[in-house]
Design a protein around this motif. Structure first.
Motif: not given
Ligand SMILES: Cc1ncc(COP(=O)(O)O)c(C=O)c1O
Length: 372
Positions: A219-220, A191, A188
């Protein structure tokens, strides 16, 4: 299949849209469609021409081409676009696992990384990060965790909620371990590109071999959560095909306007990263001062990447601390209990522009709080 409540999302559902200061968000400050389109000449006009039919199920070719620029070896046909990273996690778990499989999952962590695997019938062994190790994972624990039916290792770096960034040596060791033991590695990386020192950025897992799947999202780091555009990148054809086939039962394809906006965002991602890292670094100076003023109440491991930290509250029960903060001064903090943490940590968000005002409110709250 039964999935228990997603504790973090249920907590946010209660407060996110009625609380003045969100001091625990994982995403960076968002922007308007107009501001995003303004980063590229001609984009505003082109956006008007976006066709509102179904889009290609795997994601539009031009978006997938832009996403490839995050990677070294990945081609557009290795990228499968989803509705957020959340959908990609869900489909990966059902594509990769069967009842009775075993997986090793970075913990504490984003709940779906473990929960959906459990929902797919897997036994899940947490691979526990510890504060006393600066939230690092202990590589010596992997051989003890692996079983004959282990199918995958699931990691998240840079990490939600601690801001931990794995060292290159540990990262290489995890990859070697996965290969030697014939395991999938689900990485994942939502970020990624938010490392405070770009020299510390790790290679994307998908570039290192077909046993690995990288997860990304707008999104991040890029601050565009409302687009709901996420993706996996992998050279593992079997996993790719199974996920693509499962997607026909969830969203079929992505939102056409979002795909266009995501394409603009990814083409101009360096500008977005610069803006968002600027906000984070400014906020960190304020948080550094806040924690040095309140060293009796908080200790923390300063993050090395991302928009979050997981400080330790030393003054008692974190749930009642957070509960009072939101009710009395309108500042939302996220108690570590939503991550099943039992040691009074809380998640602090670093990516929002109004952090300085939120911290002022927190100061006001602390001045009233009966501390030890
Ligand atoms: C580590 C991690 N993975 C995946 C997600 C899901 O991202 P999205 O909400 O954009 O689908 C999140 C969101 O907080 C996250 O922190």
């Amino acid at each position: 299949m039964q999935l228990p409540p997603f504790k973090l999302e249920r907590y946010f559902a209660k407060y996110e849209f009625n609380t003045e200061y969100l001091l625990c968000s994982s995403d960076c400050e968002a922007m308007s469609i107009a501001d995003l389109l303004a980063v590229e000449a001609g984009a505003t006009e082109q956006f008007q021409q976006v066709w509102l039919g179904y889009t290609e199920s795997q994601g539009g070719p031009s978006l997938r081409k832009e996403i490839c620029n995050l990677y070294e070896t990945i081609q557009p046909e290795d990228v499968l676009v989803h509705t957020g990273a959340g959908e990609a996690i869900y489909l990966f778990m059902f594509a990769a696992f069967q009842a009775g499989d075993h997986v090793i999952v970075h913990s504490p962590g984003y709940q779906s990384l473990a929960e959906v695997a459990r929902g797919a019938g897997c036994d899940v062994s947490p691979w526990q990060a510890r504060e006393e190790n600066n939230w690092a994972l202990d590589l010596n624990e992997l051989p003890r965790l692996v079983r004959t039916n282990t199918k995958a290792i699931i990691i998240n770096t840079p990490h939600n909620p601690t801001g931990y960034l794995m060292s290159p040596a540990d990262y290489a060791a995890v990859h070697n371990f996965a290969q030697e033991n014939n395991l999938l590695l689900f990485s994942d990386e939502v970020y990624r590109e938010s490392e405070y020192d770009p020299a510390t950025r790790l290679p994307a897992a998908c570039d290192l071999g077909d046993y690995a799947v990288s997860l990304g999202v707008t999104s991040k780091t890029y601050g565009l959560a409302g687009l709901r555009i996420g993706w996996v990148a992998t050279k593992n054809q079997k996993i790719y095909d199974r996920m693509a086939s499962l997607k026909d039962y969830t969203t079929i394809c992505n939102s056409a306007p979002s795909e266009y906006l995501a394409e603009v965002a990814m083409r101009n991602r360096q500008k977005l990263v610069k803006r968002n890292l600027g906000i984070i670094k400014h906020n960190l100076t304020i948080i550094d001062e806040f924690f040095s003023r309140h060293a009796n109440l908080f200790s923390w491991v300063r993050p090395r990447a991302g928009s979050m930290a997981f400080p330790h509250y030393l003054g008692g029960d974190i749930e009642s601390f957070c509960d009072k903060a939101v009710r009395e001064v309108g500042v939302l903090l996220l108690p570590g209990s939503v991550y099943d943490d039992t040691e009074n940590h809380f998640r602090l968000g670093l990516g929002r522009k109004n952090l300085p005002q939120a911290v002022e409110r927190l100061e006001e709250y602390l001045s009233r709080w009966p501390v030890a």
